[in-house]
Design a protein around this motif. Structure first.
Motif, PDB file in Angstrom:
ATOM      1  N   HIS A 217       9.561  15.228 -35.322  1.00  0.00           N
ATOM      2  CA  HIS A 217       8.900  15.615 -34.078  1.00  0.00           C
ATOM      3  C   HIS A 217       9.522  16.916 -33.588  1.00  0.00           C
ATOM      4  O   HIS A 217      10.723  16.978 -33.313  1.00  0.00           O
ATOM      5  CB  HIS A 217       9.080  14.526 -33.019  1.00  0.00           C
ATOM      6  CG  HIS A 217       8.296  13.288 -33.292  1.00  0.00           C
ATOM      7  ND1 HIS A 217       7.102  12.993 -32.666  1.00  0.00           N
ATOM      8  CD2 HIS A 217       8.528  12.263 -34.145  1.00  0.00           C
ATOM      9  CE1 HIS A 217       6.645  11.840 -33.110  1.00  0.00           C
ATOM     10  NE2 HIS A 217       7.493  11.369 -34.005  1.00  0.00           N
ATOM     11  N   GLN A 378      10.928   9.445 -16.878  1.00  0.00           N
ATOM     12  CA  GLN A 378      10.232   9.952 -15.699  1.00  0.00           C
ATOM     13  C   GLN A 378      11.155  10.123 -14.502  1.00  0.00           C
ATOM     14  O   GLN A 378      10.911  10.975 -13.646  1.00  0.00           O
ATOM     15  CB  GLN A 378       9.069   9.024 -15.333  1.00  0.00           C
ATOM     16  CG  GLN A 378       7.909   9.087 -16.323  1.00  0.00           C
ATOM     17  CD  GLN A 378       6.729   8.269 -15.857  1.00  0.00           C
ATOM     18  OE1 GLN A 378       6.818   7.503 -14.903  1.00  0.00           O
ATOM     19  NE2 GLN A 378       5.599   8.405 -16.541  1.00  0.00           N
ATOM     20  N   THR A 409       4.775   6.310 -30.161  1.00  0.00           N
ATOM     21  CA  THR A 409       4.249   5.930 -28.848  1.00  0.00           C
ATOM     22  C   THR A 409       5.255   6.262 -27.753  1.00  0.00           C
ATOM     23  O   THR A 409       4.895   6.735 -26.668  1.00  0.00           O
ATOM     24  CB  THR A 409       3.926   4.420 -28.822  1.00  0.00           C
ATOM     25  OG1 THR A 409       2.945   4.139 -29.809  1.00  0.00           O
ATOM     26  CG2 THR A 409       3.406   3.989 -27.459  1.00  0.00           C
ATOM     27  N   THR A 412       5.158   9.910 -26.974  1.00  0.00           N
ATOM     28  CA  THR A 412       3.983  10.212 -26.152  1.00  0.00           C
ATOM     29  C   THR A 412       4.248   9.881 -24.693  1.00  0.00           C
ATOM     30  O   THR A 412       3.902  10.643 -23.782  1.00  0.00           O
ATOM     31  CB  THR A 412       2.771   9.427 -26.664  1.00  0.00           C
ATOM     32  OG1 THR A 412       2.516   9.782 -28.028  1.00  0.00           O
ATOM     33  CG2 THR A 412       1.529   9.743 -25.833  1.00  0.00           C
ATOM     34  N   ASP A 413       4.881   8.736 -24.454  1.00  0.00           N
ATOM     35  CA  ASP A 413       5.191   8.329 -23.080  1.00  0.00           C
ATOM     36  C   ASP A 413       6.188   9.280 -22.424  1.00  0.00           C
ATOM     37  O   ASP A 413       6.096   9.565 -21.231  1.00  0.00           O
ATOM     38  CB  ASP A 413       5.742   6.903 -23.063  1.00  0.00           C
ATOM     39  CG  ASP A 413       4.711   5.861 -23.485  1.00  0.00           C
ATOM     40  OD1 ASP A 413       3.506   6.186 -23.442  1.00  0.00           O
ATOM     41  OD2 ASP A 413       5.107   4.743 -23.862  1.00  0.00           O
ATOM     42  N   GLY A 415       6.624  12.501 -23.105  1.00  0.00           N
ATOM     43  CA  GLY A 415       5.945  13.762 -22.830  1.00  0.00           C
ATOM     44  C   GLY A 415       6.888  14.946 -22.785  1.00  0.00           C
ATOM     45  O   GLY A 415       7.640  15.200 -23.723  1.00  0.00           O
ATOM     46  N   THR A 416       6.873  15.668 -21.661  1.00  0.00           N
ATOM     47  CA  THR A 416       7.685  16.878 -21.529  1.00  0.00           C
ATOM     48  C   THR A 416       9.179  16.573 -21.380  1.00  0.00           C
ATOM     49  O   THR A 416       9.993  17.493 -21.350  1.00  0.00           O
ATOM     50  CB  THR A 416       7.231  17.699 -20.315  1.00  0.00           C
ATOM     51  OG1 THR A 416       7.303  16.880 -19.141  1.00  0.00           O
ATOM     52  CG2 THR A 416       5.799  18.181 -20.500  1.00  0.00           C
TER      53      THR A 416
END
Length: 442
Positions: A217, A378, A409, A412-413, A415-416
């Protein structure tokens, strides 16, 4: 542990004689108020590990504040005042700046980190110095009890400060290149992808009785990372594998990655003992980069030994690398820890730690680089081994491909929140109800 709030000090530290030029250099590298960065987080973590202390920082000293670019063991780290005694004083010195007991040292008498809730007692710092002699900030370590560092630790701290400077130079060069070559971005991206592919095996081999899958990735499409992995047969019927992460990015990291991969393969031909393989790599890296800025990596090297009952015995050795995770057939997750293994290519006499586990039918093993566990969730905290373990727990009998799909997955969760490249290698023993050997390299 939270930092004290920024405050205006009653006394001020004398500024360096070249303060205006120094501040111009600080702004040149565009580090102030920048986003979290996995590479600098890693250096702070390494500094804490080398000294055996709970806290470490990478800081940049601005005109009236100290910007904390990276921190280990500290919460809510953003900026503090330019109070005398610690970072503001450390940039006045070429040599490592050491306060063995901040409560009795007159230099730290007014610093709020010493007399505030944090209660700092020990501080050591090495200046981050530009090629033209401007000291931008520090790599520093802190403790709440007095300490006396040894010469090797202070030299390692200077090396880490040099690595920060190397990274700042590389990033400044990259920013300038991107600005001047914007119209050719698509070509640069294709070149980076092509170069990245040459550093990884084009496909994983088929291992009888085992499923294997790998993924890479990338955090940036136009920057070559330094993560690597491999799986290969040994002459005695066993299989060797490794996964790791070299310092830096770009062409230098690509050269180091290539050297590391082929050295580990060659080492396994002569002696497949995992710790010996890492020791041979350590010797090669020190010889190759002798007299230049140190180049190091983290890695885990393993041997797969098939057993008559269809299981595999796995022997691993780690050098400064995150632990492998064994995902069992019942959904539990075990850490195959090589904690205590040290960086490869940096320390005078590094220690490598060995561990062993068994993969029974339905079990899988996940190896990963720290771009995954150092990703931000987050709420801004790092995912960590605990977060990864929690994500994988309860996922039964999914095989190597399913295991990587589960991690995808998670990416993806996040993200940035993912700011660094990540290499993944999954090995699994098919369960009786799912015997299909789907070996694939993604």
């Amino acid at each position: 542990m939270a930092l004290a709030q920024r405050s205006a000090p009653p006394d001020t530290e004398p500024s360096p004689p070249d303060e205006q030029q120094r501040l111009a250099a600080v702004r040149r590298y565009r580090t102030l108020d920048s986003s979290p960065d996995g590479g600098f987080d890693k250096i702070a973590s390494l500094a804490a590990r080398i000294f055996g202390v709970p806290m470490a920082m990478v800081t940049i000293v601005d005109s009236d504040r100290v910007w904390i670019k990276a921190a280990h063991g500290l919460k809510d780290a953003g900026e503090i005042g330019r109070d005398p005694g610690l970072c503001a004083s450390a940039i006045l010195h070429d040599q490592p700046y050491v306060v063995t007991d901040a409560l009795t040292d007159p230099r730290t008498a007014t610093n709020p980190l010493v007399h505030g809730p944090l209660g700092i007692r020990f501080y050591a710092a090495a200046a981050i110095t530009t090629a033209d002699g401007h000291r931008l900030g520090t790599v520093n370590v802190l403790d709440t009890r007095p300490r006396q560092p040894d010469a090797d630790q202070l030299e390692a701290l200077r090396d880490l400060a040099s690595l920060v400077m190397d990274q700042l130079e590389l990033r400044l060069s990259a920013m300038r290149t991107v600005a001047s070559e914007r119209r050719r971005r698509s070509d640069a991206e294709r070149l980076a992808r092509t170069l990245q592919r040459t550093l990884l095996p084009p496909a994983l081999p088929t291992v009888p009785g085992l499923q294997a899958a790998a993924a890479y990735h990338t955090a940036s499409a136009d920057e070559v990372g330094g993560d690597f992995y491999d799986l290969f047969p040994l002459a005695d019927g066993r299989w060797g594998f490794f996964l790791g992460d070299v310092c830096g990015k770009g062409a230098d990291a690509a050269a180091l990655t290539s050297l590391t991969r082929y050295t580990l393969r060659a080492a396994a031909i002569y002696d497949a003992d995992p710790r010996t393989a890492l020791a041979n790599l350590d010797t090669v890296l020190k010889g190759e980069y002798q007299g230049s800025s140190p180049r190091f990596c983290t890695a885990v090297f393993g041997i797969l030994d098939a057993e008559p009952d269809g299981s595999f015995t796995v022997t691993l050795a780690g050098g400064g690398h995150p632990p492998a995770l064994a995902v069992r057939a019942d959904g539990t997750v075990d850490s195959v820890s090589t904690t205590g293994g040290q960086l490869i290519g940096l320390l005078p006499d590094p220690r490598f730690v060995q561990a062993r586990t068994r993969l029974a039918p339905g079990d899988a093993l996940l190896l990963y680089t720290d771009g995954l566990t150092e990703a931000r969730t987050q709420d801004g905290s790092m995912l960590g081994e605990e977060g990864l373990t929690a994500h994988l727990s309860g996922r039964r009998a999914q095989g190597a491909d399913g295991l990587l799909a589960s991690v995808h997955t998670l990416f993806t969760d996040l993200g940035t929140g993912v700011s660094d490249d990540t290499a993944l290698l999954a090995l699994s023993v098919p369960s009786p109800r799912n015997p299909s050997p789907a070996q694939e390299n993604r």
